[in-house]
Design a protein around this motif. Structure first.
Motif, PDB file in Angstrom:
ATOM      1  N   THR A 106       0.832  -1.202   0.000  1.00 56.37           N
ATOM      2  CA  THR A 106       0.000   0.000   0.000  1.00 56.37           C
ATOM      3  C   THR A 106       0.870   1.257   0.000  1.00 56.37           C
ATOM      4  O   THR A 106       0.484   2.271  -0.548  1.00 56.37           O
ATOM      5  N   ASN A 107       2.045   1.161   0.612  1.00 56.13           N
ATOM      6  CA  ASN A 107       2.909   2.339   0.597  1.00 56.13           C
ATOM      7  C   ASN A 107       3.516   2.587  -0.769  1.00 56.13           C
ATOM      8  O   ASN A 107       3.746   3.724  -1.160  1.00 56.13           O
ATOM      9  N   ARG A 108       3.780   1.497  -1.496  1.00 54.99           N
ATOM     10  CA  ARG A 108       4.261   1.659  -2.869  1.00 54.99           C
ATOM     11  C   ARG A 108       3.168   2.308  -3.722  1.00 54.99           C
ATOM     12  O   ARG A 108       3.425   3.093  -4.611  1.00 54.99           O
ATOM     13  N   MET A 109       1.906   1.980  -3.428  1.00 55.27           N
ATOM     14  CA  MET A 109       0.801   2.462  -4.235  1.00 55.27           C
ATOM     15  C   MET A 109       0.272   3.815  -3.762  1.00 55.27           C
ATOM     16  O   MET A 109      -0.495   4.457  -4.460  1.00 55.27           O
ATOM     17  N   ALA A 110       0.640   4.219  -2.555  1.00 55.04           N
ATOM     18  CA  ALA A 110       0.063   5.435  -1.990  1.00 55.04           C
ATOM     19  C   ALA A 110       0.529   6.664  -2.757  1.00 55.04           C
ATOM     20  O   ALA A 110       1.674   6.746  -3.177  1.00 55.04           O
ATOM     21  N   PRO A 111      -0.366   7.639  -2.945  1.00 57.85           N
ATOM     22  CA  PRO A 111       0.020   8.850  -3.657  1.00 57.85           C
ATOM     23  C   PRO A 111       0.956   9.691  -2.794  1.00 57.85           C
ATOM     24  O   PRO A 111       0.604  10.016  -1.658  1.00 57.85           O
ATOM     25  N   PRO A 112       2.126  10.054  -3.300  1.00 57.64           N
ATOM     26  CA  PRO A 112       3.024  10.910  -2.523  1.00 57.64           C
ATOM     27  C   PRO A 112       2.335  12.202  -2.093  1.00 57.64           C
ATOM     28  O   PRO A 112       2.645  12.754  -1.039  1.00 57.64           O
ATOM     29  N   ALA A 113       1.363  12.663  -2.887  1.00 58.96           N
ATOM     30  CA  ALA A 113       0.674  13.908  -2.567  1.00 58.96           C
ATOM     31  C   ALA A 113       0.028  13.834  -1.183  1.00 58.96           C
ATOM     32  O   ALA A 113      -0.033  14.825  -0.460  1.00 58.96           O
ATOM     33  N   VAL A 114      -0.438  12.636  -0.808  1.00 56.67           N
ATOM     34  CA  VAL A 114      -1.088  12.470   0.489  1.00 56.67           C
ATOM     35  C   VAL A 114      -0.108  12.741   1.628  1.00 56.67           C
ATOM     36  O   VAL A 114      -0.477  13.269   2.669  1.00 56.67           O
ATOM     37  N   PHE A 115       1.152  12.362   1.397  1.00 59.68           N
ATOM     38  CA  PHE A 115       2.134  12.469   2.468  1.00 59.68           C
ATOM     39  C   PHE A 115       2.864  13.800   2.476  1.00 59.68           C
ATOM     40  O   PHE A 115       3.702  14.061   3.327  1.00 59.68           O
TER      41      PHE A 115
ATOM     42  N   ALA B 250      -3.257  21.802  -0.856  1.00 59.24           N
ATOM     43  CA  ALA B 250      -2.348  21.739   0.284  1.00 59.24           C
ATOM     44  C   ALA B 250      -1.272  22.804   0.216  1.00 59.24           C
ATOM     45  O   ALA B 250      -1.006  23.489   1.201  1.00 59.24           O
ATOM     46  N   VAL B 251      -0.657  22.952  -0.933  1.00 60.69           N
ATOM     47  CA  VAL B 251       0.464  23.874  -1.038  1.00 60.69           C
ATOM     48  C   VAL B 251       0.009  25.232  -1.551  1.00 60.69           C
ATOM     49  O   VAL B 251       0.387  26.271  -1.022  1.00 60.69           O
ATOM     50  N   GLY B 252      -0.858  25.203  -2.557  1.00 63.57           N
ATOM     51  CA  GLY B 252      -1.287  26.454  -3.160  1.00 63.57           C
ATOM     52  C   GLY B 252      -2.102  27.304  -2.209  1.00 63.57           C
ATOM     53  O   GLY B 252      -1.801  28.462  -1.964  1.00 63.57           O
ATOM     54  N   GLN B 253      -3.158  26.694  -1.617  1.00 58.99           N
ATOM     55  CA  GLN B 253      -4.054  27.487  -0.771  1.00 58.99           C
ATOM     56  C   GLN B 253      -3.785  27.275   0.707  1.00 58.99           C
ATOM     57  O   GLN B 253      -4.336  27.963   1.540  1.00 58.99           O
ATOM     58  N   PHE B 254      -2.953  26.277   1.018  1.00 57.11           N
ATOM     59  CA  PHE B 254      -2.620  25.946   2.394  1.00 57.11           C
ATOM     60  C   PHE B 254      -3.846  25.694   3.260  1.00 57.11           C
ATOM     61  O   PHE B 254      -3.894  26.067   4.423  1.00 57.11           O
ATOM     62  N   ASP B 255      -4.870  25.057   2.671  1.00 55.63           N
ATOM     63  CA  ASP B 255      -6.040  24.634   3.438  1.00 55.63           C
ATOM     64  C   ASP B 255      -5.725  23.299   4.089  1.00 55.63           C
ATOM     65  O   ASP B 255      -6.072  22.248   3.571  1.00 55.63           O
ATOM     66  N   LEU B 256      -5.070  23.334   5.237  1.00 53.85           N
ATOM     67  CA  LEU B 256      -4.603  22.084   5.834  1.00 53.85           C
ATOM     68  C   LEU B 256      -5.742  21.116   6.105  1.00 53.85           C
ATOM     69  O   LEU B 256      -5.674  19.945   5.765  1.00 53.85           O
ATOM     70  N   GLY B 257      -6.805  21.601   6.751  1.00 48.52           N
ATOM     71  CA  GLY B 257      -7.896  20.716   7.148  1.00 48.52           C
ATOM     72  C   GLY B 257      -8.542  20.020   5.969  1.00 48.52           C
ATOM     73  O   GLY B 257      -8.524  18.788   5.893  1.00 48.52           O
ATOM     74  N   PRO B 258      -9.117  20.779   5.024  1.00 52.28           N
ATOM     75  CA  PRO B 258      -9.749  20.128   3.874  1.00 52.28           C
ATOM     76  C   PRO B 258      -8.770  19.267   3.093  1.00 52.28           C
ATOM     77  O   PRO B 258      -9.130  18.175   2.651  1.00 52.28           O
ATOM     78  N   ALA B 259      -7.526  19.741   2.951  1.00 57.33           N
ATOM     79  CA  ALA B 259      -6.547  18.951   2.207  1.00 57.33           C
ATOM     80  C   ALA B 259      -6.318  17.612   2.891  1.00 57.33           C
ATOM     81  O   ALA B 259      -6.209  16.572   2.235  1.00 57.33           O
ATOM     82  N   ALA B 260      -6.270  17.644   4.227  1.00 54.46           N
ATOM     83  CA  ALA B 260      -6.043  16.400   4.961  1.00 54.46           C
ATOM     84  C   ALA B 260      -7.235  15.464   4.808  1.00 54.46           C
ATOM     85  O   ALA B 260      -7.073  14.254   4.592  1.00 54.46           O
ATOM     86  N   ALA B 261      -8.446  16.025   4.906  1.00 59.06           N
ATOM     87  CA  ALA B 261      -9.642  15.192   4.741  1.00 59.06           C
ATOM     88  C   ALA B 261      -9.647  14.571   3.350  1.00 59.06           C
ATOM     89  O   ALA B 261      -9.913  13.373   3.176  1.00 59.06           O
ATOM     90  N   PHE B 262      -9.312  15.375   2.362  1.00 53.60           N
ATOM     91  CA  PHE B 262      -9.251  14.905   0.989  1.00 53.60           C
ATOM     92  C   PHE B 262      -8.192  13.814   0.840  1.00 53.60           C
ATOM     93  O   PHE B 262      -8.416  12.784   0.195  1.00 53.60           O
ATOM     94  N   SER B 263      -7.024  14.030   1.477  1.00 53.70           N
ATOM     95  CA  SER B 263      -5.950  13.032   1.437  1.00 53.70           C
ATOM     96  C   SER B 263      -6.445  11.692   1.940  1.00 53.70           C
ATOM     97  O   SER B 263      -6.153  10.645   1.355  1.00 53.70           O
ATOM     98  N   LEU B 264      -7.197  11.732   3.041  1.00 50.57           N
ATOM     99  CA  LEU B 264      -7.655  10.473   3.629  1.00 50.57           C
ATOM    100  C   LEU B 264      -8.612   9.745   2.694  1.00 50.57           C
ATOM    101  O   LEU B 264      -8.537   8.529   2.539  1.00 50.57           O
TER     102      LEU B 264
END
Lengths: 267, 290, 93
Positions: A106-115, B250-264
């Motif tokens: 899953t770490n190989r597949m995870a988007p770097p953007a998330v991290f 995340a980087v452009g607008q620095f919306d940490l909260g929404p970006a994190a929710a979106f990341s998840l």
């Protein structure tokens, strides 16, 4: 007759494949003024000024040096940690082995953007932003799992009788591993090192975010040039050609292992 | 084939576990923490519960990016897999020609992803690019920086150019693993080329093709650098895929909260597909291993 | 690990991770003491308890997301559904 048609199709495909690369090479051998002035299928007046500029201007060549440094550190870390783990996965069944193996995937597949966000915060906290080690460790996210998977693929191809015989002959595990096993899978190690190198070399997002100036990789140098106004196409093309060189140098040696490496050792 | 059973093998895995824990578990925990808070600055944050998730889930731009992403990944598979198999079938079986083909094919795979973008900018620019000039010379308007459709086509073309060789390499490896005896038998039976393909080559390639499909799907799902360099996600949001959208947030607008929710949410989607991938791999392994 | 401020911990997320941690350790201890062989339940797969736990947790995450995306009710209902689903899955899956 039918074979002929196939071959023609293949040649057409290969030509199309090489055309964009050829075009960049063409651009890299022309001065910017020449590029913008006239459209030419080949450099009528080839010049190496773009390359000379890259090799003499620090902001350019330091990009390559930085990339090489963190890529090498990353490859070393990935190989050293992955070797014993891959051996464990290929030889033993233990509690949670499959889950662990899957989690690595899953770490190989995870988007770097998330991290991206937490990495930036994490490395800021420890004052590691803009260091080579930060990029090297962050690339472990996908390279360590990659190394484990590929090495496991290679190790599973080695019959276990070899291990058994060695243990019966009184070899201890570390001695057996270092003197017999590692030499046996040296091809696999070479291929794994190559893939770790490549995947770290081609990554842009993390490397760009975690560096400012001191450790800025060539990829980031290039993207910043793109966003600048009045960019120099010839220079950009030359920089691009130079990034292909490391891969092109070793490609011949790994040609038969390309599929295995990209398929995470599963072919 | 049975492995030795020994829980002490865990010790060999510890280094990997530690290093991946640092780069994966701790950041993921942080993402979870960020996703439930509104963060103004260092030390200034408010717990907001699931508000960001609600906002992100009902956000039109997310739906757009998600739609873009699935359409893109789907098209990638539809084009690259058949094309890759066709090329692999056309490749010579051995000798220096086969080696040459392999080396040439592998070339695009080894180019840094941002350079792929650069190559395609240079190649498709209407003023200096070979393709741009050629298409405009045919009398068609083509400009990937202005027309959304052109941008889409260019990104797609770039993706196909970049990654079809991977499918070829995998399919080729699968084809080479078929014993010659099968083909001799087919020849004796007078099987047509199509029948040989349909009943011998295709079934034997099932394993590698599964891997190819899953790898291409997963990797196209994370695509960032190439379209970022080529189009920057534009024009408008035409080529904004999930990663590009996330980085913008995340980087452009620095919306940490929404970006994190979106990341998840992004991560959960990836997790699901990784799991399906893993299941498929294990079935491949038990089915016809080597 | 002295400065944890950057991780921005909150009580709910800490509880969440501690719960997950406890579940995982409990699973590990249980499997160490009495390993259960893989078996086939109503899922179309042969699974070990660990697999079922993973499937359960992942599907629970999707239940929560779906709940948030499609309804306006309290998230606690989703949690309730997930817990029941997890128990059903562990027992009969």
């Amino acid at each position: 007759m039918r074979i002929q048609k196939r071959t023609i199709g293949l040649i057409v495909y290969l030509v199309l494949l090489l055309l964009p690369i050829y075009w960049m090479l063409n651009m890299s051998l022309r001065s910017n003024a020449d590029i913008l002035n006239a459209f030419a299928l080949y450099p009528k007046d080839p010049t190496l000024t773009n390359y000379v500029k890259i090799f003499t201007e620090e902001s350019w060549y330091s990009g390559y040096v930085n990339s090489l440094i963190y890529v090498s550190i990353n490859t070393a870390i990935a190989l050293l940690t992955a070797l014993p783990a891959a051996y464990a996965f290929s030889r033993y069944r233990f509690l949670g082995d499959k889950h662990m193996f899957f989690w690595l995937l899953t770490n190989r597949m995870a988007p770097p953007a998330v991290f991206l966000l937490p990495f930036f915060q994490l490395y800021s906290t420890f004052g590691l932003i803009d260091t080579h080690i930060a990029v090297a460790i962050s690339h472990c996210l996908f390279n360590v799992p990659l190394a484990v998977w590929i090495l496991e693929g290679f190790m599973s191809g080695v019959p276990r009788e070899i291990d058994e015989t060695a243990y019966i002959d009184g070899y201890s595990f570390p001695r057996f591993f270092a003197t017999i096993f590692v030499p046996l899978i040296r091809t696999g190690i070479g291929v794994t090192a190559f893939f770790c190198f490549m995947f770290s070399w081609v990554e842009l997002l993390l490397a760009r975010t975690l560096t400012v100036t001191n450790a800025k990789p060539i990829a980031a140098v290039m993207t910043r040039t793109v966003s600048a106004t009045g960019l120099d196409w010839g220079l950009l093309a030359a920089a691009g050609i130079l990034t292909i060189v490391p891969g092109a140098l070793v490609i011949w040696f790994v040609r038969n292992y390309m599929a295995k490496g990209f398929a995470l050792g599963r072919v | 084939m049975d492995k030795w059973e020994d829980n002490r093998a865990w010790w060999l895995v510890v280094p990997v576990f530690l290093i991946v824990a640092i780069s994966a578990i701790i950041p993921l925990m942080t993402v979870v923490n960020y996703s439930v808070q509104d963060i103004f600055g260092p030390g200034q944050r408010v717990f907001v519960g699931t508000e960001w998730f609600k906002e992100v889930l009902t956000d039109r731009r997310l739906h757009e990016a998600l739609g873009n992403q699935f359409l893109f990944s789907g098209l990638v598979l539809l084009i690259e897999i058949p094309l890759g198999v066709a090329i692999a079938l056309a490749m010579p079986k051995q000798g220096w020609r086969a080696s040459l083909c392999l080396v040439l094919l592998a070339l695009p795979l080894l180019i840094p992803w941002n350079v792929i973008g650069t190559i395609w900018i240079i190649f498709t620019r209407p003023d200096i690019g070979l393709m741009g000039v050629a298409i405009n010379g045919l009398g068609l308007e083509f400009d990937h920086t202005a027309a959304p459709l052109d941008a889409w086509v260019t990104v797609m073309l770039m993706e196909v150019w970049h990654w079809t060789p991977l499918v070829v390499l995998l399919a080729y490896a699968g084809l080479r693993a078929i014993p010659e005896a099968y083909f001799q038998a087919a020849r004796i039976d007078g099987a047509s080329a199509w029948a040989t393909f349909r009943y011998i080559q295709l079934p034997k390639m099932r394993g590698v093709l599964t891997i190819a499909v899953l790898l291409r799907f997963m990797d196209s799902f994370l695509i960032y650098a190439e379209p970022f360099v080529l189009t920057g996600g534009g024009p408008g949001n035409a080529t904004t895929f999930l990663s590009i959208h996330l980085v913008k947030m995340a980087v452009g607008q620095f919306d940490l909260g929404p970006a994190a929710a979106f990341s998840l949410i992004y991560f959960l989607i990836v997790l699901l597909f990784s799991w399906l991938f893993y299941q498929a791999l294990q079935n491949v392994g038990t089915g016809d291993k080597r | 690990m002295i400065n944890l401020e950057w991780m921005a911990w909150t009580a709910p997320t800490a509880t969440f991770f501690i719960t997950i941690g406890v579940i995982l350790s409990a699973m590990t201890t249980w499997q160490l003491i009495a390993p259960s062989p893989p078996r086939r339940g109503f899922l179309p797969l042969t699974t070990t308890p660990g697999d079922r736990l993973f499937i359960g947790l992942l599907s629970s995450a999707y239940v929560h997301l779906g709940w948030l995306g499609f309804t306006d009710f309290s998230i606690w209902f989703a949690l309730g559904i997930s817990v029941i689903w997890l128990i059903v899955l562990m027992r009969w899956g």
